[in-house]
Design an enzyme around this catalytic site. Sequence first.
Site, short mmCIF file in Angstrom:
data_model
loop_
_atom_site.label_atom_id
_atom_site.label_comp_id
_atom_site.label_asym_id
_atom_site.label_seq_id
_atom_site.Cartn_x
_atom_site.Cartn_y
_atom_site.Cartn_z
N THR A 126 0.82 -1.21 0.00
CA THR A 126 0.00 0.00 0.00
C THR A 126 0.85 1.26 0.00
OG1 THR A 126 -1.46 1.27 1.45
CG2 THR A 126 -0.12 -0.36 2.52
N ASP A 127 0.29 2.34 -0.53
CA ASP A 127 1.01 3.62 -0.48
C ASP A 127 1.17 4.13 0.95
OD1 ASP A 127 -1.64 4.36 0.00
OD2 ASP A 127 -1.69 5.92 -1.54
N GLU A 128 0.36 3.57 1.89
CA GLU A 128 0.43 4.06 3.27
C GLU A 128 1.78 3.78 3.92
OE1 GLU A 128 -2.83 3.45 5.88
OE2 GLU A 128 -4.32 3.74 4.32
N TYR A 151 -1.48 -0.42 11.20
CA TYR A 151 -1.72 -1.12 9.92
C TYR A 151 -0.56 -0.87 8.96
CZ TYR A 151 -3.24 -1.52 5.06
OH TYR A 151 -3.29 -1.81 3.72
N LYS A 155 2.30 -3.41 7.30
CA LYS A 155 2.50 -3.61 5.86
C LYS A 155 3.94 -3.25 5.48
CE LYS A 155 -0.20 -4.55 3.09
NZ LYS A 155 -0.62 -5.88 2.56
N TYR A 208 -14.03 12.31 9.72
CA TYR A 208 -12.99 12.53 10.73
C TYR A 208 -12.38 13.93 10.55
CZ TYR A 208 -13.02 7.39 11.19
OH TYR A 208 -13.38 6.08 11.38
P1 NAD Z 1 -10.03 -6.99 2.78
O1 NAD Z 1 -9.97 -6.69 4.23
O2 NAD Z 1 -11.26 -6.69 2.02
O3 NAD Z 1 -9.70 -8.54 2.52
C1 NAD Z 1 -8.68 -9.21 3.20
C2 NAD Z 1 -8.90 -10.71 2.99
O4 NAD Z 1 -7.81 -11.40 3.63
C3 NAD Z 1 -10.18 -11.26 3.58
O5 NAD Z 1 -10.83 -12.12 2.67
C4 NAD Z 1 -9.72 -12.04 4.81
O6 NAD Z 1 -10.56 -13.12 5.15
C5 NAD Z 1 -8.35 -12.50 4.36
N1 NAD Z 1 -7.45 -12.79 5.49
C6 NAD Z 1 -7.20 -12.00 6.56
N2 NAD Z 1 -6.35 -12.62 7.39
C7 NAD Z 1 -6.02 -13.80 6.82
C8 NAD Z 1 -5.16 -14.87 7.19
N3 NAD Z 1 -4.48 -14.84 8.34
N4 NAD Z 1 -5.05 -15.93 6.37
C9 NAD Z 1 -5.76 -15.98 5.20
N5 NAD Z 1 -6.60 -15.01 4.81
C10 NAD Z 1 -6.73 -13.93 5.62
O7 NAD Z 1 -8.78 -6.24 2.15
P2 NAD Z 1 -8.62 -5.53 0.73
O8 NAD Z 1 -9.08 -4.13 0.84
O9 NAD Z 1 -9.16 -6.41 -0.30
O10 NAD Z 1 -7.01 -5.48 0.63
C11 NAD Z 1 -6.31 -6.58 0.08
C12 NAD Z 1 -4.81 -6.28 0.12
O11 NAD Z 1 -4.55 -5.09 -0.61
C13 NAD Z 1 -4.28 -6.03 1.54
O12 NAD Z 1 -3.01 -6.61 1.63
C14 NAD Z 1 -4.18 -4.51 1.62
O13 NAD Z 1 -3.16 -4.14 2.51
C15 NAD Z 1 -3.84 -4.16 0.20
N6 NAD Z 1 -4.26 -2.82 -0.26
C16 NAD Z 1 -5.55 -2.40 -0.07
C17 NAD Z 1 -5.94 -1.16 -0.57
C18 NAD Z 1 -7.37 -0.68 -0.42
O14 NAD Z 1 -7.65 0.48 -0.77
N7 NAD Z 1 -8.31 -1.49 0.07
C19 NAD Z 1 -5.02 -0.35 -1.23
C20 NAD Z 1 -3.70 -0.81 -1.37
C21 NAD Z 1 -3.34 -2.05 -0.90
O1 DAU Z 2 -4.07 4.07 0.67
C1 DAU Z 2 -4.32 2.70 0.63
C2 DAU Z 2 -5.11 2.29 1.86
O2 DAU Z 2 -6.42 2.81 1.69
C3 DAU Z 2 -5.14 0.78 2.07
O3 DAU Z 2 -3.84 0.32 2.34
C4 DAU Z 2 -6.06 0.41 3.24
O4 DAU Z 2 -6.18 -1.00 3.34
C5 DAU Z 2 -7.43 1.02 2.97
O5 DAU Z 2 -8.28 0.76 4.08
C6 DAU Z 2 -7.33 2.52 2.73
O6 DAU Z 2 -6.92 3.20 3.94
P1 DAU Z 2 -7.59 4.57 4.40
O7 DAU Z 2 -7.41 4.71 5.86
O8 DAU Z 2 -7.16 5.71 3.55
O9 DAU Z 2 -9.12 4.25 4.01
P2 DAU Z 2 -10.51 4.55 4.78
O10 DAU Z 2 -11.60 4.18 3.83
O11 DAU Z 2 -10.53 3.95 6.13
O12 DAU Z 2 -10.47 6.12 4.94
C7 DAU Z 2 -10.37 6.99 3.83
C8 DAU Z 2 -10.34 8.41 4.36
O13 DAU Z 2 -11.62 8.72 4.93
C9 DAU Z 2 -9.33 8.63 5.47
O14 DAU Z 2 -8.80 9.94 5.36
C10 DAU Z 2 -10.15 8.52 6.76
C11 DAU Z 2 -11.50 9.06 6.32
N1 DAU Z 2 -12.68 8.47 7.01
C12 DAU Z 2 -12.81 7.11 7.01
C13 DAU Z 2 -13.88 6.51 7.64
C14 DAU Z 2 -14.02 5.00 7.65
C15 DAU Z 2 -13.63 9.29 7.60
O15 DAU Z 2 -13.51 10.53 7.56
N2 DAU Z 2 -14.68 8.70 8.23
C16 DAU Z 2 -14.85 7.34 8.28
O16 DAU Z 2 -15.85 6.86 8.89
#
Ligand code: NAD
Ligand code: DAU
Length: 340
Positions: A126-128, A151, A155, A208
């Site tokens: 992730t970019d985070e 988190y 990562k 937030y």
């Molecule tokens: P998600 O939370 O929707 O899905 C995670 C999945 O992993 C779930 O199906 C869960 O059951 C499975 N899992 C969790 N722990 C496990 C374990 N111990 N063994 C096997 N399976 C397990 O997450 P997502 O948003 O689909 O993200 C997927 C990946 O992409 C993550 O690694 C996250 O860090 C990365 N990522 C997410 C975003 C985003 O915006 N959502 C952006 C950049 C990178």
């Molecule tokens: O940048 C990539 C990341 O994006 C991934 O690695 C993470 O898995 C994914 O969850 C996401 O992280 P963020 O923290 O940016 O996503 P989230 O949807 O939780 O929040 C997006 C923005 O909105 C952040 O600035 C926090 C804000 N927010 C979020 C929630 C859930 C609010 O203001 N209110 C909320 O209730």
Amino acid sequence: MKQILVTGGCGFIGSNFIRYQLSEYPDISVTNLDKLTYAGNLENLKEYESHSGYTFVKGDITDADFVNALFNSNDFDAVINFAAESHVDRSILDSSPFIHTNIVGTQVLLDAARSRNIGRYVQVSTDEVYGSLGPEGLFTETTPIAPNSPYSASKASADLLVRSYIKTFDFPAIITRCSNNYGPYQFPEKLIPLFISNAQEDKSLPIYGEGTNVRDWIHVIDHCRGIDAALRKGETGQVYNFGGNAEMQNIEITRLLLSILGKPESLIKYVTDRPGHDLRYAIDCSKAEAELGWKPETKFDTGLKDTVQWYLDNPEWVNRIRSGQYMKYYDQQYGNRLNS
Ligand code: NAD
Ligand code: DAU
């Protein structure tokens, strides 16, 4: 590439990635290893349950015996590791599962893949991990790692482990780092699906702080195309950033969602800020464009409207999630903030 192992394939991005693989590559065989945590949903790939190229295996990536047995009974060409605890707010409430799954789980997968001489390993990161930007500038692949939440620290730790296996063992890994994804099947704890669902029910949208934090939004399919390009065309040892070139403040996105849904801005409720809240993420993805021939294709306006429509068309999917385990977490996270 004939047989791939996808971990975390029942989550948001993993399920979209598996759907993409099975539709793009008719001869591919995909094994989906998922623990089915609160975020893992078998329904996300329901239409593939009886597909001959798809196998689901319930298991934990931190369980070395289980993972080794799976590798020994299959002949994987590649591993794509999506499995993770993925929600920043949850990591602030309890970092333990993040450390365990995101770091130990990655180590178990690396060791299993190394012992079987797997030809390609993709770590979905992730970019985070780069921390927070000020008002100017973009993250590049050489931006120093500076995570700010449990988190992102977990990562980043996993990324460093992968890097160490590349350097120490010549392990054929690639790391991808993507910005915020949106699209179908995203668990409704993340900003966009949470706000769509709340607005539909005329519930408050908890923003937030002042809502001025910026994220760069990418459609999940563009991310999946990027991971696919890294898997097939990427160079071992490289990091590739993916982003959507769609920077938005949280308040802007919230207003957009309300206007698409025809709901009033009075639903917006400013709440206590997320501790350690990163101000801004923005990605330079010119390396992926130049070296992988990839670029984001979905326009944010269209992608967001389609995403809202997907949630409107799939109320059962949302309701099953929002009625169960998830609500307990919701109360813990927002109960006091929305009442104050
Ligand atoms: P998600 O939370 O929707 O899905 C995670 C999945 O992993 C779930 O199906 C869960 O059951 C499975 N899992 C969790 N722990 C496990 C374990 N111990 N063994 C096997 N399976 C397990 O997450 P997502 O948003 O689909 O993200 C997927 C990946 O992409 C993550 O690694 C996250 O860090 C990365 N990522 C997410 C975003 C985003 O915006 N959502 C952006 C950049 C990178
Ligand atoms: O940048 C990539 C990341 O994006 C991934 O690695 C993470 O898995 C994914 O969850 C996401 O992280 P963020 O923290 O940016 O996503 P989230 O949807 O939780 O929040 C997006 C923005 O909105 C952040 O600035 C926090 C804000 N927010 C979020 C929630 C859930 C609010 O203001 N209110 C909320 O209730």
